[in-house]
Motif scaffolding. Structure first.
Motif, PDB file in Angstrom:
ATOM      1  N   LEU A  68      62.859  44.317  30.388  1.00 10.36           N
ATOM      2  CA  LEU A  68      63.151  44.734  31.753  1.00 10.36           C
ATOM      3  C   LEU A  68      62.399  43.833  32.728  1.00 10.36           C
ATOM      4  CD1 LEU A  68      62.784  48.635  31.590  1.00 10.36           C
ATOM      5  CD2 LEU A  68      64.906  47.334  31.761  1.00 10.36           C
ATOM      6  N   PRO A  69      62.837  43.761  33.995  1.00  9.14           N
ATOM      7  CA  PRO A  69      62.054  43.041  35.001  1.00  9.14           C
ATOM      8  C   PRO A  69      60.632  43.599  35.054  1.00  9.14           C
ATOM      9  CG  PRO A  69      64.218  43.603  35.867  1.00  9.14           C
ATOM     10  CD  PRO A  69      64.088  44.308  34.551  1.00  9.14           C
ATOM     11  N   GLU A  70      59.671  42.734  35.276  1.00  7.35           N
ATOM     12  CA  GLU A  70      58.269  43.145  35.292  1.00  7.35           C
ATOM     13  C   GLU A  70      57.787  43.422  36.722  1.00  7.35           C
ATOM     14  OE1 GLU A  70      55.527  43.202  32.552  1.00  7.35           O
ATOM     15  OE2 GLU A  70      57.465  43.987  31.928  1.00  7.35           O
ATOM     16  N   PRO A  71      56.857  44.380  36.883  1.00  8.34           N
ATOM     17  CA  PRO A  71      56.282  44.641  38.212  1.00  8.34           C
ATOM     18  C   PRO A  71      55.429  43.458  38.689  1.00  8.34           C
ATOM     19  CG  PRO A  71      55.871  46.468  36.685  1.00  8.34           C
ATOM     20  CD  PRO A  71      56.345  45.312  35.867  1.00  8.34           C
ATOM     21  N   ALA A  72      54.947  43.548  39.922  1.00  9.09           N
ATOM     22  CA  ALA A  72      54.083  42.507  40.481  1.00  9.09           C
ATOM     23  C   ALA A  72      52.853  42.329  39.599  1.00  9.09           C
ATOM     24  CB  ALA A  72      53.666  42.867  41.899  1.00  9.09           C
ATOM     25  N   LEU A  73      52.517  41.096  39.316  1.00  2.00           N
ATOM     26  CA  LEU A  73      51.418  40.765  38.402  1.00  2.00           C
ATOM     27  C   LEU A  73      50.109  40.586  39.164  1.00  2.00           C
ATOM     28  CD1 LEU A  73      50.782  39.984  35.409  1.00  2.00           C
ATOM     29  CD2 LEU A  73      51.242  37.610  36.083  1.00  2.00           C
ATOM     30  N   GLY A  74      49.024  41.121  38.618  1.00  2.64           N
ATOM     31  CA  GLY A  74      47.696  40.882  39.184  1.00  2.64           C
ATOM     32  C   GLY A  74      47.363  41.705  40.409  1.00  2.64           C
ATOM     33  N   ILE A  75      47.880  42.925  40.495  1.00  2.00           N
ATOM     34  CA  ILE A  75      47.592  43.756  41.668  1.00  2.00           C
ATOM     35  C   ILE A  75      46.108  44.090  41.787  1.00  2.00           C
ATOM     36  CG2 ILE A  75      49.895  44.799  41.743  1.00  2.00           C
ATOM     37  CD1 ILE A  75      48.712  47.246  40.321  1.00  2.00           C
ATOM     38  N   ASN A  76      45.396  44.020  40.652  1.00  2.00           N
ATOM     39  CA  ASN A  76      43.965  44.365  40.664  1.00  2.00           C
ATOM     40  C   ASN A  76      43.113  43.310  41.361  1.00  2.00           C
ATOM     41  OD1 ASN A  76      44.942  42.938  38.297  1.00  2.00           O
ATOM     42  ND2 ASN A  76      42.843  42.986  37.512  1.00  2.00           N
ATOM     43  N   MET A  82      40.746  43.804  50.258  1.00  2.00           N
ATOM     44  CA  MET A  82      41.515  44.423  51.334  1.00  2.00           C
ATOM     45  C   MET A  82      41.027  45.848  51.554  1.00  2.00           C
ATOM     46  SD  MET A  82      45.349  43.335  49.997  1.00  2.00           S
ATOM     47  CE  MET A  82      46.166  43.933  51.482  1.00  2.00           C
ATOM     48  N   GLN A  83      41.348  46.401  52.711  1.00  2.00           N
ATOM     49  CA  GLN A  83      41.102  47.819  52.924  1.00  2.00           C
ATOM     50  C   GLN A  83      42.003  48.601  51.977  1.00  2.00           C
ATOM     51  OE1 GLN A  83      41.420  49.158  56.961  1.00  2.00           O
ATOM     52  NE2 GLN A  83      39.846  47.766  57.721  1.00  2.00           N
ATOM     53  N   GLU A  84      41.522  49.741  51.518  1.00  5.38           N
ATOM     54  CA  GLU A  84      42.268  50.492  50.505  1.00  5.38           C
ATOM     55  C   GLU A  84      43.685  50.818  50.949  1.00  5.38           C
ATOM     56  OE1 GLU A  84      42.083  54.908  48.538  1.00  5.38           O
ATOM     57  OE2 GLU A  84      40.208  53.747  48.539  1.00  5.38           O
TER      58      GLU A  84
END
Length: 247
Positions: A68-76, A82-84
């Motif tokens: 399947l298509p993968e979600p955005a990589l490296g969100i961590n 950034m502000q929460e």
């Protein structure tokens, strides 16, 4: 990862709703737990919404191309930079993009036609986006719609018929002719007529009411725009203006 593969428009939509519910839960109710799992010291992480309305933070799949298509990589990696609330908003935008890509991946895989794709998109589009839910935009939009509806119902004569619900007709304006008898400005169906051209009220047309004779006019017929009307304290139609001038 997938126990059952959706094959119909309804099944794909249910899959979409389940994944969407899981993502919203991660970004709202479980936000503290989600935040802790997105440690910037770890490798590239993704946020997955699952069809059973749960979520997980995990590494991307190793197979190329993925099932399947993968979600955005490296969100961590952006978490501590950034502000929460801004970080959550960013993740939610990418989550919306991923949800659409998964849904239309299934549509392409199982040969959805033009009408099926359109129906699928319309069903999806009727739901607020993850971003709207997370940022509160969906709630604000509902409140604005409710307030506008309440104002239009409680207000009396309006210079802007477009501020009223589209289905609501303005009250029939009446005027007195020289003999003192009332002349109704309505057609046989009871629709309000323009005092200048005699045409019916149009849903998408700007109208303005004369404060003297209380007749309604198309803005274009009396050369009044909505912006111009904002600065008019008391509007007098051309007929009433000419009468005052003669007096």
């Amino acid at each position: 990862m997938e126990s059952t593969v959706p094959r119909t428009v309804e099944e794909v939509f249910n899959d979409f709703k389940g994944r969407r519910a899981g993502l919203i839960k991660a970004l709202t109710a479980d936000v503290e737990k989600f935040y802790q799992q997105c440690d910037p010291e770890k490798e590239n992480l993704c946020l997955y919404g699952l069809p059973n309305e749960t979520w997980e933070v995990n590494l991307p799949v190793e197979e190329v191309p993925p099932e399947l298509p993968e979600p955005a990589l490296g969100i961590n990696f952006a978490r501590d930079g950034m502000q929460e609330k801004d970080w959550l908003s960013l993740v939610s935008v990418h989550s919306d993009s991923w949800l659409l890509s998964v849904a239309f991946y299934f549509g392409a895989r199982f040969g959805f036609g033009k009408s099926e794709r359109k129906r699928l998109f319309q069903m999806i589009n009727d739901l607020p986006t993850v971003f709207e839910v997370v940022t509160g935009a969906a709630k604000q939009a509902r409140n604005v719609a409710h307030n506008n509806s309440s104002k239009s119902k409680s207000s009396g004569k309006s210079r802007h018929p477009e501020c009223q619900p589209k289905a609501v007709k303005v009250s029939p304006p009446k005027m007195e002719d020289e003999s003192g008898e009332e002349e109704e400005e309505e057609d046989e169906q009871g629709a309000t007529l323009c005092g200048a051209c005699g045409d019916n009220y149009g849903q998408d047309e700007f109208w303005i009411c004369c404060d003297i004779c209380e007749r309604w006019f198309h803005g274009k017929c009396v050369k009044i725009t909505p912006a111009k009307a904002e600065h008019i304290k008391q509007y007098k139609c051309p007929s009433c203006s000419s009468k005052r001038a003669r007096v």
